[in-house]
Enzyme design. Structure first.
Site, PDB file in Angstrom:
ATOM      1  N   GLU A  94      10.121   8.921 -16.431  1.00 58.18           N
ATOM      2  CA  GLU A  94       8.742   9.376 -16.645  1.00 58.18           C
ATOM      3  C   GLU A  94       8.237   8.936 -18.012  1.00 58.18           C
ATOM      4  O   GLU A  94       7.083   8.534 -18.173  1.00 58.18           O
ATOM      5  CB  GLU A  94       8.668  10.903 -16.529  1.00 58.18           C
ATOM      6  CG  GLU A  94       8.967  11.415 -15.132  1.00 58.18           C
ATOM      7  CD  GLU A  94       9.240  12.920 -15.143  1.00 58.18           C
ATOM      8  OE1 GLU A  94       8.264  13.682 -15.227  1.00 58.18           O
ATOM      9  OE2 GLU A  94      10.423  13.328 -15.083  1.00 58.18           O
ATOM     10  N   LYS A 123      16.677  21.718  -9.986  1.00 60.70           N
ATOM     11  CA  LYS A 123      15.980  20.521 -10.458  1.00 60.70           C
ATOM     12  C   LYS A 123      16.865  19.515 -11.177  1.00 60.70           C
ATOM     13  O   LYS A 123      17.756  19.872 -11.930  1.00 60.70           O
ATOM     14  CB  LYS A 123      14.853  20.930 -11.413  1.00 60.70           C
ATOM     15  CG  LYS A 123      13.751  21.674 -10.727  1.00 60.70           C
ATOM     16  CD  LYS A 123      12.797  20.746 -10.034  1.00 60.70           C
ATOM     17  CE  LYS A 123      11.581  20.575 -10.918  1.00 60.70           C
ATOM     18  NZ  LYS A 123      10.620  19.662 -10.323  1.00 60.70           N
ATOM     19  N   HIS A 132       0.839  -1.221   0.000  1.00 66.73           N
ATOM     20  CA  HIS A 132       0.000   0.000   0.000  1.00 66.73           C
ATOM     21  C   HIS A 132       0.868   1.264   0.000  1.00 66.73           C
ATOM     22  O   HIS A 132       0.419   2.309   0.446  1.00 66.73           O
ATOM     23  CB  HIS A 132      -0.956   0.043   1.204  1.00 66.73           C
ATOM     24  CG  HIS A 132      -1.671  -1.243   1.456  1.00 66.73           C
ATOM     25  ND1 HIS A 132      -2.954  -1.485   1.010  1.00 66.73           N
ATOM     26  CD2 HIS A 132      -1.286  -2.395   2.080  1.00 66.73           C
ATOM     27  CE1 HIS A 132      -3.329  -2.708   1.365  1.00 66.73           C
ATOM     28  NE2 HIS A 132      -2.320  -3.293   2.010  1.00 66.73           N
ATOM     29  N   SER A 155      15.821  22.076 -15.228  1.00 71.56           N
ATOM     30  CA  SER A 155      14.667  22.920 -15.510  1.00 71.56           C
ATOM     31  C   SER A 155      15.179  24.270 -15.982  1.00 71.56           C
ATOM     32  O   SER A 155      16.211  24.748 -15.519  1.00 71.56           O
ATOM     33  CB  SER A 155      13.842  23.089 -14.239  1.00 71.56           C
ATOM     34  OG  SER A 155      13.115  24.305 -14.290  1.00 71.56           O
TER      35      SER A 155
END
Ligand code: ARG
Length: 459
Positions: free
Chosen positions: A287, A280, A153, A274
């Protein structure tokens, strides 16, 4: 090619919707292989004279050279790869070219081409999946004893080792490879010679063409031969499942590289910055692997829907098998390569993993098991006692290992100092020695076993 009974050419928009050359040109190598096998057989069976066979073979090789050199001109009015190759062949060898299409149709031709393409691609995917297994098993061996939190979970459950987690994916990839191979084995029958749908009156030798193209045998029913796209569906379904597996690890990389988790570091080679936020380091490749599973699953649903309810035998609907199949299998190949690259550049952070492994009362089960083993409590009672101790520790804002013995004894008087040994995460993982469990010795042996298996495969 079929203009005999037509007075006018197709409407512009008809040509646009009908043509597949824009995407089936990638079948050129398979189409030429199929034609070479077919014409050789026509010669051997005495259906074509030797001089026509020789001319056609030489011509096909010239066409092949032009396609490889990039000098071949693909023209939309020629509709598809089959007609493009044949039309160029006619320009090169003259009227003999017209004899190549004896005893075959574009229906069995395209089915053969597609099977050859899917077969080659499945073989390549199998090799790439093995490479990813290799990368994962190597990292698993290095981190057989690196403790990390195991989740259910996405809540801290029990400590496991980083190597154990990686080997879970090695198992998944092994099933994926099994599915690629199963699909390949069922695919490996040759539709060539089924002709349009009914077979042919020429004395062709379908066993010969099947063998020369590396198929196990010819397909047995001519209608099924031209109407079947199961082989593409099976390949796509195997690809979709593999893509889902990759998406799960990709998601874990995304989560684990975040500042909040900090479980692993990903190299500069697989991250981006970024344009506005200087701090970043975005895990874009992970992704994208996560996202690209969407189009692979989409290709499977797309083709299932194309095939659903189609009457036998061939319908032009089936031309829609190509773009999705090409794109999906190629996308999976890209995802496998990107994932292997990321795994090779992935650096777990053992200190962070260890602290995280102990947080969230991850050794509560070890405490309950101790109460069962040492004090003979029934597991349900041990679960209850442990639950109360977790509640006590939680209200004090401390871990189980920091709970004073007196507090534990207030709950269960027979608890002794010895209990503290099982509350540490290292002891917890070391105790999980059941077959397939996370004990570092198990994980090491399994990682070594995989590396040996993978080496034997390529030997
Ligand atoms: N381009 C077609 C396809 O991909 C080839 C088969 C065409 N057959 C036909 N009877 N129109 O399916």
């Amino acid at each position: 090619m079929w203009g005999g009974r037509f007075a006018s050419g197709p409407a512009e928009i008809m040509e646009e919707i009908n043509a597949s050359i824009g995407f089936d040109k990638r079948l050129a190598p398979q189409d030429i292989r199929g034609s070479l096998a077919h014409v050789a057989m026509l010669g051997q069976a005495g259906i074509l004279p030797a001089e026509d066979v020789a001319k056609i073979e030489a011509g096909l090789k010239t066409v092949q050279g032009e396609i490889e050199a990039g000098s071949f001109e693909f023209r939309r009015e020629l509709e598809d790869i089959h007609m493009s190759v044949e039309s160029r062949l006619r320009e090169i060898v003259g009227p003999s070219a017209g004899r190549l299409h004896t005893a075959r149709s574009r229906n069995d031709q395209v089915a053969t081409d597609m099977r050859l393409w899917v077969r080659d691609t499945l073989d390549a995917l199998d090799g790439q999946a093995a490479d990813l297994q290799q990368a994962m098993a190597e990292l698993a061996l290095t981190h057989a004893g690196t403790v990390m939190p195991g989740f259910t979970h996405l809540q801290s459950a029990q400590p496991v080792t980083f190597g154990h987690h990686l080997l879970a994916y090695v198992e998944m990839l092994n099933r994926d490879r099994g599915r690629f191979r199963d699909a390949r084995a069922r695919l490996n029958e040759c539709p060539l010679g089924a002709a349009a749908l009914a077979g042919t009156s020429f004395p062709i030798d379908r066993h010969a063409t099947a063998a020369s193209l590396g198929f196990d045998r010819p397909t047995a029913n001519s209608l099924d031969s031209v109407a079947d796209r199961d082989f593409a569906l099976e390949a796509l379904s195997a690809a979709a499942i593999a893509a889902v597996h990759l998406s799960r690890f990709a998601e874990e990389i995304v989560v684990w590289t975040s500042a909040q988790f900090g479980f692993v570091k990903l190299s500069d080679r697989f991250t981006t910055g970024s344009s506005i936020m200087p701090q970043k380091r975005n895990p874009d490749a992970a992704e994208l692997v996560r996202a690209k599973s969407g189009r692979i699953i989409g290709a499977l649903s797309g083709l299932l829907i194309v095939m659903k309810g189609l009457p036998l035998a061939y319908s032009k609907d089936m031309q829609e098998d190509k773009e999705g199949t090409f794109d999906a299998l190629q996308t999976l190949s890209l995802c496998l390569a990107a994932m292997a690259g990321m795994v090779r550049d992935l650096e777990p952070v053992p200190e962070v993993l260890k602290v995280a492994a102990g947080s969230g009362y991850a050794t509560a089960t070890d405490l309950a098991d101790w109460l069962v083993r040492e004090l003979g409590l029934p597991f349900r009672d041990a679960h209850h006692v442990t639950g109360r101790l977790v509640g006590e520790a939680s209200s004090r804002g401390i871990g189980l290992e920091a709970l004073p013995l007196a507090v534990m004894q207030a709950e269960e008087p027979r608890i002794t100092e010895a209990v503290f040994a099982v509350l540490g995460v290292e002891n917890s993982v070391a105790s999980r020695t059941s077959y397939g469990g996370t004990a570092p010795d198990n994980v090491r042996a399994q990682a070594e076993g995989w590396l040996k298996r993978l080496a034997d495969e390529t030997a």
